[in-house]
Structure formats: C-alpha cells, structure tokens
Design an enzyme around this catalytic site. Structure first.
Site: not given
Length: 161
Positions: A15, A39, A89, A126
């Site tokens: 990040h 999430k 990514r 994360s």
C-alpha cells in the site's frame, strides 16, 4: 487530487508503495479507509486503521487520510477527486479493478489510474498478514513500523488472554 480507497486492514508496504507513487504523480492524495462489508470482521477498528495510515504516511507532505462508509465514487465526487488510484498486484486484481473502473466511470465519469507496487511487495495482502498474526507469526517486515507495533501488541495480548 487523487483518492486511494481501500480497507487497509492493516496498511502494508505494498500500500505504501502505491501511496508513494501517487504522491509523486499528483499534487495531493487522499487515502480513504473504509470498512468493506463483504470482508470478514476487521482486525482493527476504523479509527485504528486511520491512525496507522496517518502515522505510516506522515513523511509524505501531500497525503491526507479520511474514513468513509459510502460508495467510492460518491466520496470521490464529494472530495472533488480527479482520479481514483488502485493498486494492482496480479492479473486477477487487474480484471476485477478494470471492471470496477469502467463501472465507476459509467456512473460518474471519474477516471481510475492503476499503480503497481514494486515487485518485492506484489505478494503482500492484508488478509495474509491478519492470518499470520492470528497464529502468532511475525509480519513486521511486511508492514510499516506503526503497524508492526500494533500487530505485536495484538499478538502478545491474545497470547496473554
């Protein structure tokens, strides 16, 4: 002005790569931390995540942090953002984010800029950090120092409970 939205639970070195690139490309960057309802239960509260991002980006002179709970495009319009910044990514990220970029543009006309982190940070996520920490692992090399301190405190607190 650019806006970089995400859940940042927790913010990590990938990040920070994206934030750093955005801070060089744009006059100002707003990092927008949200709780993503799709999430699982977050590791850190909204306030803790904002504080960690602020501490981790304090060395950038043109980065501010906000907390939000609305559509990304609504926040972008309210803040007057010129672009939304998204980190990429992998090819999977690209496919998902490209569809979202087209949807956001169709709704509001706002453009999305994709910024990849450096290759040494492409694997960081994360959710991996949360899982490793949950089982007592050390992720301090994957996160900025303010996050590493909170992860360590969280891990030691869970072992003592």
């Amino acid at each position: 002005m650019a806006m970089y939205p995400g859940s940042f639970d927790p913010v990590h070195n990938g990040h920070l790569d994206v934030i750093g690139a955005a801070s060089r490309l744009f006059n100002s960057v707003v990092v927008a931390a949200m709780r993503n309802p799709s999430k699982s239960t977050p590791m850190f509260t909204d306030g803790e995540r904002v504080a960690m991002i602020e501490e981790s980006t304090a060395h950038f002179g043109n980065v501010t942090v906000v907390e939000f709970g609305e559509l990304v495009v609504d926040l972008a319009q309210r803040l007057g953002a010129d672009v939304i910044v998204k980190g990429l990514r992998s090819q999977t990220d690209f496919e998902t984010e490209l569809r979202m970029a087209h949807m956001n543009h169709s709704v509001t006309g706002i453009e999305t800029v994709f910024v990849p982190p450096r290759s040494e940070h492409l694997f960081i996520a994360s959710n991996f950090i949360r899982e490793i920490t949950k089982f007592g692992g050390d992720c301090s090399h994957l996160v900025p120092p303010p996050v590493a301190q909170r992860l360590a405190a969280r891990t030691s607190g869970e072992r003592n409970a």
